[in-house]
Each structure stands twice: as C-alpha cells, then as structure tokens.
Write a protein that holds these residues in place. Structure first.
Motif, mmCIF file in Angstrom:
data_model
loop_
_atom_site.group_PDB
_atom_site.id
_atom_site.type_symbol
_atom_site.label_atom_id
_atom_site.label_comp_id
_atom_site.label_asym_id
_atom_site.label_seq_id
_atom_site.Cartn_x
_atom_site.Cartn_y
_atom_site.Cartn_z
ATOM 1 N N ALA A 57 43.272 -8.583 46.733
ATOM 2 C CA ALA A 57 43.414 -8.734 48.185
ATOM 3 C C ALA A 57 44.884 -8.532 48.558
ATOM 4 O O ALA A 57 45.760 -8.635 47.703
ATOM 5 N N GLU A 58 45.137 -8.236 49.834
ATOM 6 C CA GLU A 58 46.525 -7.973 50.222
ATOM 7 C C GLU A 58 47.354 -9.244 50.386
ATOM 8 O O GLU A 58 48.572 -9.219 50.228
ATOM 9 N N GLY A 59 46.708 -10.343 50.716
ATOM 10 C CA GLY A 59 47.466 -11.576 50.909
ATOM 11 C C GLY A 59 46.673 -12.575 51.717
ATOM 12 O O GLY A 59 45.529 -12.314 52.096
ATOM 13 N N ALA B 295 53.529 -0.425 52.103
ATOM 14 C CA ALA B 295 52.610 -0.839 51.038
ATOM 15 C C ALA B 295 51.305 -1.426 51.574
ATOM 16 O O ALA B 295 50.289 -1.399 50.881
ATOM 17 N N TYR B 296 51.316 -1.949 52.796
ATOM 18 C CA TYR B 296 50.157 -2.708 53.289
ATOM 19 C C TYR B 296 49.437 -2.041 54.465
ATOM 20 O O TYR B 296 48.397 -2.531 54.914
ATOM 21 N N GLY B 297 49.983 -0.951 54.989
ATOM 22 C CA GLY B 297 49.301 -0.259 56.080
ATOM 23 C C GLY B 297 49.430 -0.978 57.407
ATOM 24 O O GLY B 297 50.409 -1.677 57.659
ATOM 25 N N GLU B 298 48.409 -0.830 58.261
ATOM 26 C CA GLU B 298 48.490 -1.335 59.630
ATOM 27 C C GLU B 298 47.818 -2.677 59.827
ATOM 28 O O GLU B 298 47.789 -3.209 60.931
ATOM 29 N N GLN B 299 47.201 -3.183 58.759
ATOM 30 C CA GLN B 299 46.441 -4.421 58.924
ATOM 31 C C GLN B 299 46.397 -5.125 57.580
ATOM 32 O O GLN B 299 46.266 -4.471 56.544
ATOM 33 N N LEU B 300 46.509 -6.433 57.584
ATOM 34 C CA LEU B 300 46.421 -7.187 56.339
ATOM 35 C C LEU B 300 44.955 -7.499 56.045
ATOM 36 O O LEU B 300 44.326 -8.285 56.752
ATOM 37 N N GLN B 301 44.418 -6.865 54.990
ATOM 38 C CA GLN B 301 43.056 -7.192 54.567
ATOM 39 C C GLN B 301 43.144 -8.320 53.542
ATOM 40 O O GLN B 301 43.764 -8.161 52.494
ATOM 41 N N GLU B 302 42.520 -9.423 53.854
ATOM 42 C CA GLU B 302 42.681 -10.620 53.033
ATOM 43 C C GLU B 302 41.620 -10.723 51.936
ATOM 44 O O GLU B 302 41.552 -11.734 51.245
#
Ligand code: HEC
Ligand code: HEC
Ligand SMILES: [Ca+2]
Ligand SMILES: [Ca+2]
Ligand SMILES: [Ca+2]
Length: 484
Positions: free
Chosen positions: A175-177, A160-167
């Motif tokens: 935003a992802e978190g 669900a979030y891919g390779e990196q957390l984009q905040e």
C-alpha cells in the motif's frame, strides 16, 4: 409580481443588498400577498417562492428515511427505472483481484482505496473522517501533487505516489501509506458571549510504501460527497454558471466567484468544471471513470492505464485482467445512475422558525454563493433532468474561502484557497442517512454552526453576520439548513 421562480431567486443573491430582518414588523407584511395571509393566518411571515419543498423539481422524492439519498428521480419511469437499478448494482458491486471467475468485475488495484463505490458514498451519502486516531480513512481520500502544471493544465503528480494516496494494495503490492489525522481544539465566542470550539486538523502520512514523499508535496484530504441530484447539476447550462461569475468583483459585494476550467479527456479540451470539491471534473462520465481508475484501480476507455508510478515495480507487474477492465456498457450504466439519483424534498417548509431562518440566510448573504434556484437546460436523452426548476444552493463556482480552509494545493484553475460552493440540498438528512454530522471538504466541522464558523475569505462577512446573531437567530438559520 415575478413570473418566474428561477429569475427572481437567482437575482436575489446578486442584485439586492442584505435585507433587514424584523420579524413581526409591519414592513414585512407589505411583501406578503394578501390572499396568502388570509389563507394561512400568518401576517408576519413573507412567503418566498423558495418555500418550495420540491428541491429537484418533478424529480423530487419525499423520503426522509435512511434511504432518502438512494431513490431514482420521481419522474423516471418504466424501463428507465430498470436501467437505474442496473447502474445501482454496478455502484454497489465489490471488485476482486484478477483473474477471477467473474471476469466482468475483476481487475481490482493493484493499488486502491476501496473495492466499491458505495464503500465511500455509503447509501449514496457522504463520507467522514476517522473518529479515532488509529482508524484508517474509510470514506475519504488524499489527493497529492507537487508544484507545477501537467500537460493538461492539471496538478503535477507526486513523482513516486502519483495524484492520490491509495491506502491499499492487492496481495504482493505494498500500500502507499496510511493517513493519520489529529485535531487541535480552538476556542471562540459569539457576539452574545456564548462560546464554541473548532477543531483544526493536521494530516500525516505514515507507513509510506515507496520511500519519502517529495519535500514540496501538497496534500488535499477530501471526504466523499453525496450523490444526490448530480444529473440536474450537470444540466445547468454553462452560460448560467458563467453569468454568475464575477471574477473581479465588479459589483463590489466582496464576492468574486469564478469557474474552474478542467481538461475533458473525451473532448480533448478545457471546459468548465462542475464536480468534486474544487469543481475539478467536467462531467459525471469522466468523474465516474476517474473514480474507477483512482479509487478502485479499474481501467476504462477513458483511463486505460493502471495508476502505477515508475518506482512502483510490484504494481506494474501485477495481474490486471482484461484491458480495459470496465466495459463501456458498465460505465454507461453507472453514469446513467449518477444522472438520475433524486434529491429528497424539504421538510418543515411551513414552520415559522424555518421561514425565519430562510430570511436570515438571505440577510447573511449565504445565497450569494449558495444560489437557491436554477432552471436546467435541455439534455438530449435525459428528459427527466431537462427544464426543471431546482434548488441546489450552489453556484458551482470557486470562491476564496480564506487561509483556514485552504489546502494549499491548486487543482486546474482552482487555487489553494478556493473551493466550489457546496450544494446544500438534502444536507439536513445526512445525519439520518450516514449517522454523522461532519461537514466541509475534510469533515472537520461537527455540524452546521461549525461549518459556518470555518467560512472565511469571500465568505468572511457571512461568517461575521452569523457570529453577531443572537442565539434564537442562529438556531433559526440552522433550522433552515436542517430543512433542506
Ligand atoms: C475512497 C473513497 C471513494 C470511493 C471508493 C469512490 N469515491 Fe466518489 N468521491 C470521493 C471523493 C473524496 C470525492 C470528491 C473528489 C474531489 O473533490 O476531487 C468523490 C466525488 C465523486 C463524485 C462527484 C460528486 C460531486 O458532488 O461533485 C461522483 C459522481 C463520484 N465520486 C462517483 C463515484 C463512483 C462512480 C465511484 C465508484 C467507481 C466512486 N465515486 C468511488 C470518494 C470516493
Ligand atoms: C463566498 C461564498 C460562500 C458564502 C457567502 C457562504 N458559503 Fe457556505 N460554502 C461555500 C463553500 C465554497 C463551501 C465548501 C467549503 C469547504 O468544504 O471547505 C461551503 C460550505 C458550506 C457548508 C458545508 C456543506 C458541506 O457539504 O459540507 C454549509 C452548511 C454552508 N456552507 C452554509 C453556509 C451558510 C449558512 C452561509 C451564510 C451564513 C454560507 N454558507 C455562506 C461558499 C460560501
Ligand atoms: Ca486494475
Ligand atoms: Ca497513488
Ligand atoms: Ca461580486
């Protein structure tokens, strides 16, 4: 004696054993070239070729101000300096949501960490972890993956979030978190009884925008490294790096560096990795295009897709502007810039304490990994970085640094305990430029001593040597690092 600085110094860390250090002892005087002794009147100090202040060869700049990391190579002249400043402008430029009146710089996000490169690489320097529990990650990011290997041999993205957390997200895109860091202090002591405390980080991702993370998610928090001398590191011949590798520790010194092999998107094959904390990027061009895509949400010819996953509906339908958003010319300009940023020259190389620290650095075998000297190869179109004798203090290889530093997240051939030897040139000026002293991939170390104390695995013996040193020697070793 030796004719070439490069040969001698590269050999020091690998061929010879630890040197016994008895400053002031007659034995050391034997190594001193007589004329040098006469000239400087310091008969008890060995002059090593590495007392060379010109860390970047002809490109070295002598600047110890807050702008020390921002300078073009000293041997970059004429219109090529203008090109450097064009790239500098792209590096500092803030990107905005599409569509905007300035179409050259729109296409931000939909998901992103920051709006410009220099937000994280402030003054071309280093990022840091949050200083308070409620502060967001401002100049670092968290890589994500789940067990498995992608088609290119890289990490398997979290579904669900891919390779990196984009905040961050643009208007209407959650935003992802938010990453929260907390630390636990752990006390320890040097052999002489002096005590220290190390802070062990733990990370939690809150305010998740797209449901729970996979239960087996692996996280790798990383601060932004400094940008100095990267073109020179790219100019080190691949054979030279491979020759330093000793994957099975054939020479039995406990150190077994090996290269990472990562996917080169343009060449469509695996090549030796050089950039990133796990040497997970093959070239500056790809590293830069990857940063545009992953960190700012700007697509390019190399990475034409927006990084929205299947469940990120609002992300997938958000306005994006032109495709790709980064014109080739701008990628070329910023890549030229990253190739031609200088390295500041060393300070205090003649200080007795710094010279003593330099020898302790050898004795503790720091230079087995932090290899002082290389000669760069010839790079077409980049004469300024070609055939230079440089002192980056890295072998660009991966080393097992032990369980305490492990992120547990493989990155191409780098395992969860392996990291690329961090280059140490310029590191003494981080405090001046970035006003902090945080070191290591996640900024957990508060200064040089803590950084060394976290070393484990292949570097455990170096750490033990440091712990065994009396205070005066520890201080001299740190004084040497401050001089880099
Ligand atoms: C959100 C913070 C952030 C932003 C914004 C950012 N970077 Fe980075 N940069 C990092 C981190 C973290 C790393 C280390 C990555 C890794 O280990 O995978 C890195 C690594 C790099 C490296 C490799 C340095 C080395 O020593 O190996 C280069 C070059 C680079 N970034 C260029 C850029 C460019 C160009 C931009 C703008 C397009 C940019 N970065 C934007 C955080 C950032
Ligand atoms: C086995 C290889 C190895 C040896 C030996 C070694 N290092 Fe390192 N060093 C590394 C690696 C790999 C890193 C990056 C680790 C990380 O960020 O988690 C590092 C990081 C550092 C850093 C922090 C750099 C930064 O950019 O944050 C300093 C300072 C440092 N080492 C100094 C030393 C000193 C001094 C010694 C000798 C006492 C030493 N190292 C011995 C591999 C080594
Ligand atoms: Ca975009
Ligand atoms: Ca993501
Ligand atoms: Ca070895």
């Amino acid at each position: 004696m030796e004719s070439s600085v490069g040969e001698r110094e590269s050999a020091v860390g690998h061929a010879s054993g630890p040197k016994r250090l008895r400053p002031g002892a007659a034995a050391l005087a034997l190594l001193v070239v007589a004329s040098v002794v006469a000239a400087c009147g310091e008969p008890d100090t060995e002059i090593l070729p590495l007392d060379d202040a010109r860390s970047a060869g002809d490109g070295t700049v002598f600047d110890q101000t807050r702008d020390a990391f921002t300078r073009p190579l000293a041997n970059l002249h004429g219109p090529r300096r203008d090109d450097f400043f064009l790239g500098n402008a792209v590096f500092n430029r803030g990107w905005v949501t599409a569509p905007a009146s300035v179409a050259d710089f729109d296409g931000l996000g939909p998901l992103f960490n920051a709006t410009n490169c220099s937000a994280c690489h402030f003054k071309d320097g280093r990022g840091r972890p949050p200083e308070k529990p409620d502060e967001k990650l401002l100049s670092m990011l968290v890589r994500l993956s789940v067990p498995g290997v992608s088609a290119q041999g890289g990490p398997m993205p979290e579904p669900a979030y891919g390779e990196q957390l984009q905040e961050n997200g643009i208007l209407g895109v959650p935003a992802e978190g938010t990453t929260r860091v907390t630390y636990v202090e752990e006390a320890g002591a040097f052999a002489d009884g002096a005590t220290y405390s190390l802070r062990r980080p733990s990370y939690r991702i809150e305010e998740l925008g797209y449901g729970p993370l996979a239960p087996d998610v692996m996280m790798s928090p990383r601060t932004a490294p400094f940008m100095i001398g990267l073109g020179l590191l790219e100019a080190i011949p691949e054979e030279t790096i491979l020759a330093l590798a000793d994957p099975d520790d054939r020479d039995g010194d406990g150190i077994s560096g090996r290269p990472n092999r990562v996917w080169d998107v343009e060449r469509q094959r695996a090549v030796v990795g050089r950039f990133g904390w796990k040497a997970n990027q093959p070239s500056l061009r790809q590293q830069n295009a990857g940063a545009f895509a992953g960190d700012i949400g700007i697509t390019s010819a190399l990475f034409p897709e927006e990084g929205c996953t299947a469940v990120q509906e609002a992300c997938r339908v958000a306005p994006t502007g032109d495709t790709p958003q980064l014109r080739d010319l701008l990628l070329e300009q910023v890549t030229f810039y990253t190739h031609t940023l200088a390295v500041p020259g060393r300070r205090d190389v003649d200080s007795l304490e710094v010279r003593r620290g330099r020898k302790l650095f050898e004795a503790a075998r720091c230079s087995s990994c932090h290899v002082p000297t290389f000669e760069t190869g010839i790079v077409a179109d980049l004469p300024e970085v070609s055939s230079q004798v440089i002192h980056p203090f890295t072998d660009l290889l991966l080393h097992d640094m032990g369980p305490d530093l492990a992120d547990g997240r493989p990155d191409f051939e780098a395992s969860g305990v392996e990291w690329r030897t961090a280059p140490l040139w310029g590191i003494g000026l981080v405090r001046t430029v970035n006003r902090h002293s945080y070191l290591l991939h996640d900024g957990r170390a508060r200064g040089f001593a803590e950084a060394i104390l976290w070393h484990g695995g292949e570097a455990a013996r170096s750490r033990e040597s440091f712990v065994a040193m009396p205070k005066a020697d520890r201080d001299a070793l740190v004084a040497f690092l401050e001089s880099l």
